[in-house]
Design an enzyme around this catalytic site. Structure first.
Site, PDB file in Angstrom:
ATOM      1  N   LYS A 170       1.070  -1.032  -0.133  1.00 16.74           N
ATOM      2  CA  LYS A 170      -0.039   0.027   0.051  1.00 16.74           C
ATOM      3  C   LYS A 170       1.245   1.467   0.358  1.00 16.74           C
ATOM      4  CE  LYS A 170      -1.685   2.847   2.210  1.00 16.74           C
ATOM      5  NZ  LYS A 170      -1.315   4.401   1.467  1.00 16.74           N
ATOM      6  N   CYS A 279      13.686  10.778   6.516  1.00 14.25           N
ATOM      7  CA  CYS A 279      14.169  10.698   8.156  1.00 14.25           C
ATOM      8  C   CYS A 279      15.766  10.995   8.321  1.00 14.25           C
ATOM      9  CB  CYS A 279      13.232   9.879   8.141  1.00 14.25           C
ATOM     10  SG  CYS A 279      14.161   8.320   6.967  1.00 14.25           S
TER      11      CYS A 279
HETATM   12  P1  NAD Z   1       1.820   8.804   7.144  1.00 15.33           P
HETATM   13  O1  NAD Z   1       2.117   8.484   8.750  1.00 15.33           O
HETATM   14  O2  NAD Z   1       0.572   9.528   7.402  1.00 15.33           O
HETATM   15  O3  NAD Z   1       1.849   8.224   6.006  1.00 15.33           O
HETATM   16  C1  NAD Z   1       3.046   6.769   6.076  1.00 15.33           C
HETATM   17  C2  NAD Z   1       2.536   5.915   4.463  1.00 15.33           C
HETATM   18  O4  NAD Z   1       1.136   5.626   5.993  1.00 15.33           O
HETATM   19  C3  NAD Z   1       1.321   5.876   3.901  1.00 15.33           C
HETATM   20  O5  NAD Z   1       1.189   5.071   2.867  1.00 15.33           O
HETATM   21  C4  NAD Z   1      -0.113   6.286   4.469  1.00 15.33           C
HETATM   22  O6  NAD Z   1      -0.934   5.775   3.337  1.00 15.33           O
HETATM   23  C5  NAD Z   1       0.054   4.939   5.625  1.00 15.33           C
HETATM   24  N1  NAD Z   1      -1.404   5.321   6.156  1.00 15.33           N
HETATM   25  C6  NAD Z   1      -1.622   6.811   7.019  1.00 15.33           C
HETATM   26  N2  NAD Z   1      -2.220   6.401   8.855  1.00 15.33           N
HETATM   27  C7  NAD Z   1      -2.378   5.425   8.571  1.00 15.33           C
HETATM   28  C8  NAD Z   1      -3.290   4.194   8.801  1.00 15.33           C
HETATM   29  N3  NAD Z   1      -4.194   4.786   9.790  1.00 15.33           N
HETATM   30  N4  NAD Z   1      -3.229   2.634   8.480  1.00 15.33           N
HETATM   31  C9  NAD Z   1      -2.426   1.923   7.911  1.00 15.33           C
HETATM   32  N5  NAD Z   1      -1.431   3.043   7.206  1.00 15.33           N
HETATM   33  C10 NAD Z   1      -1.760   3.928   7.011  1.00 15.33           C
HETATM   34  O7  NAD Z   1       2.650  10.258   7.003  1.00 15.33           O
HETATM   35  P2  NAD Z   1       2.396  11.424   6.408  1.00 15.33           P
HETATM   36  O8  NAD Z   1       0.723  12.116   7.062  1.00 15.33           O
HETATM   37  O9  NAD Z   1       2.217  10.981   5.368  1.00 15.33           O
HETATM   38  O10 NAD Z   1       3.871  12.820   6.614  1.00 15.33           O
HETATM   39  C11 NAD Z   1       3.636  13.140   8.023  1.00 15.33           C
HETATM   40  C12 NAD Z   1       4.950  13.374   8.677  1.00 15.33           C
HETATM   41  O11 NAD Z   1       5.347  11.881   8.747  1.00 15.33           O
HETATM   42  C13 NAD Z   1       5.968  13.875   7.786  1.00 15.33           C
HETATM   43  O12 NAD Z   1       6.372  15.095   8.112  1.00 15.33           O
HETATM   44  C14 NAD Z   1       6.891  13.376   8.836  1.00 15.33           C
HETATM   45  O13 NAD Z   1       7.357  14.020   9.917  1.00 15.33           O
HETATM   46  C15 NAD Z   1       6.763  11.961   8.881  1.00 15.33           C
HETATM   47  N6  NAD Z   1       7.437  10.501   7.368  1.00 15.33           N
HETATM   48  C16 NAD Z   1       8.213  10.002   7.977  1.00 15.33           C
HETATM   49  C17 NAD Z   1       8.945   8.917   7.373  1.00 15.33           C
HETATM   50  C18 NAD Z   1       9.904   8.228   7.039  1.00 15.33           C
HETATM   51  O14 NAD Z   1      11.024   7.972   6.104  1.00 15.33           O
HETATM   52  N7  NAD Z   1       9.972   8.310   8.451  1.00 15.33           N
HETATM   53  C19 NAD Z   1       9.066   9.213   5.707  1.00 15.33           C
HETATM   54  C20 NAD Z   1       7.568  10.103   5.483  1.00 15.33           C
HETATM   55  C21 NAD Z   1       6.685  10.928   7.027  1.00 15.33           C
END
Ligand code: NAD
Length: 464
Positions: A170, A279
């Protein structure tokens, strides 16, 4: 931009269960470039069933054959690298040069490393009077973020396939087109039907359904701490394996003996790359008080080269842009001083943020503690080495970091005391085989290389 209107399940593109779609937006000009289906629990269920059905045969496939399929996948990624780079640029906004070298290039290295590892890894070991079999854990639910749209996918799928697992992916809602391209590459590489499946969709709907599905044996997630906690709790309740990679607030420690100019300019490049959406970025630069003013002048000169719209792309979406600008305002409100940039958007159109450098940042300020995920660097002053160590280790995170010193041994001695999963010594190069993952709240589990492969294996001991 080309988009599929279905899900890749069981080796073919199938219509989505529901009518809803997600609009994909180019963050550089805010135009909608495509629509992809918004998957539901029914799509996830179909994909998990396909992965379960494919699992026994794939798990029993000789490692050399799995290696050959992963090598074929690598070759397709090489052949389609231009298309991959253009797609990442269109949906993430990364400058094309970065998309070519990093977004399209690194996945080739990682897929290549797992083609080799699948062939050479010992899936059996002898311990005393036991033979220990290393067997695949089963069906993997992979949930990936948008910041490195292809790398994050390959860093989970390639080791899973090498181990003999099957996968349901996903991908992030912002970057589904790259994931669809990856599914095409899987198909072209001749992976058996059902070994890899793709469900595009929203996190709280499709992502949650995947994390909670009883047919999934391991959930591998990269993204925000809030969602990571939830996924960890869901997996814990179901007693299933889970790996979560949750970001960081890494320290770039410049010891007094270091080449200051080099350390500052590499440090700026590290934070500005990919618009700060990395990250493991070294978002806190630690400089000795005697060199602080010189470091600020060097940083101001270095950051001037990062022009939004040229070397620096936009952020991925309006929400992230607003969030990062909010952090810059918070930094000012808490008393930090701007050396470059600021909260004003540099362009009217596109989700750009000005490359920003803060001075007079203390370790406890919000901008020194929380992951900002934008082109924002904080420069902190330390009194002595003990102070530097306390500041470096003084966050809930521990994903990466850097140490600079004239003498490598001096830098290594400091790095040994850091609570973090990776440290680059005097600008050490990226190693696709080195384990990547965090101490503390940066996550649980490791990706890349043999350590990344072992996450997808479980042991069975036979006693003789
Ligand atoms: P997020 O955690 O919401 O999204 C990451 C993934 O998780 C996406 O595929 C999303 O669709 C999925 N997801 C979201 N809610 C979910 C749920 N309830 N159950 C299962 N899957 C779910 O991240 P975001 O909103 O895109 O970014 C927010 C913050 O997260 C960023 O500002 C950053 O600080 C952090 N981030 C970190 C990384 C990393 O590489 N560690 C990557 C992206 C974002």
């Amino acid at each position: 931009m080309k988009a599929h209107d279905g899900m890749y399940i069981g080796g073919q593109w199938r219509p989505a269960a529901g009518p809803d779609t997600i609009a994909v937006v180019n963050p550089a000009d805010e135009q909608v470039i495509a629509h992809v289906p918004a998957g539901t629990a029914d799509d996830v269920d179909a994909a998990v069933r396909a992965a379960r059905e494919a699992f026994p045969a794939w798990a029993a496939t000789p490692p050399a054959e799995r290696a050959a399929r992963i090598a074929a996948l690598r070759d397709v990624l090489v052949a389609r690298k231009d298309e991959i780079a253009e797609t990442v640029t269109a949906e993430l906004g990364a400058p094309l040069a970065l998309s070519r070298t990093v977004h399209a290039g690194v996945p080739v290295l990682v897929a290549g490393s797992y083609a080799e590892l699948a062939a050479s890894y010992s899936f059996e070991e002898r311990i005393g009077n036991s033979t220990v079999l290393l067997e695949p854990v089963g069906v993997v639910g992979a949930i990936t973020p948008w910041n490195y749209p292809l790398h994050q996918v390959v860093a989970k799928v390639a080791p899973a396939l090498a181990a003999g697992c099957t996968v349901v992916l996903k991908p992030a809602e912002d970057t589904p087109l790259t994931a669809q391209l990856f599914a095409e590459a899987i198909h072209e590489a001749g992976l058996p039907a059902g070994v890899f499946n793709l469900v595009t969709g929203l996190g709280p709907v499709a992502g949650q359904a995947l994390a909670a599905h009883e047919g999934v044996d391991l959930v591998s997630f990269t993204g925000s701490t809030a969602v990571g906690r939830q996924i960890g709790a869901t997996a814990g309740a179901a007693v299933k394996r889970v790996a979560v990679e949750l970001g960081g607030k890494s320290a770039n420690v410049i010891l007094p003996s270091a080449d200051l100019a080099k350390a500052v300019s590499v440090g700026i490049a590290n934070v500005m790359s990919n618009s700060g959406q990395t990250c493991s970025a070294w978002t806190r630069m630690l400089v000795h008080r005697n060199q602080y003013d010189e470091a600020l002048a060097l940083a101001a000169a270095a950051v001037a080269k990062y022009v939004p719209g040229e070397r620096v792309g936009p952020l991925v979406n309006a929400k992230q842009q607003k969030r990062v600008r909010g952090y810059i305002e918070k930094g000012l409100a808490e008393g930090a001083r701007l050396v470059a940039g600021g909260p004003e958007a540099p362009h009217e159109t596109g989700y750009y943020v000005s490359p920003t450098v803060f001075a007079d940042v203390t370790w406890d300020m919000t901008i020194a503690q929380e992951e900002i995920f934008g082109p924002v660097l904080s420069i902190l002053k330390y009194e002595d080495e003990e102070d530097a160590l306390r500041i470096a280790n003084g966050t809930v995170y521990g994903l990466a970091g850097a140490v600079w010193a004239a003498d490598e041994a001096e830098a290594v001695a400091f790095a040994r005391r850091m609570d973090t999963g990776q440290v680059d010594i005097n600008g050490g190069r990226f190693n696709p085989l080195a384990p990547f993952g965090g101490y503390k709240q940066s996550g649980v589990g490791r990706e890349l290389g043999p350590h990344g492969l072992s996450e997808y294996l479980q042991t069975k001991s036979l006693q003789f």
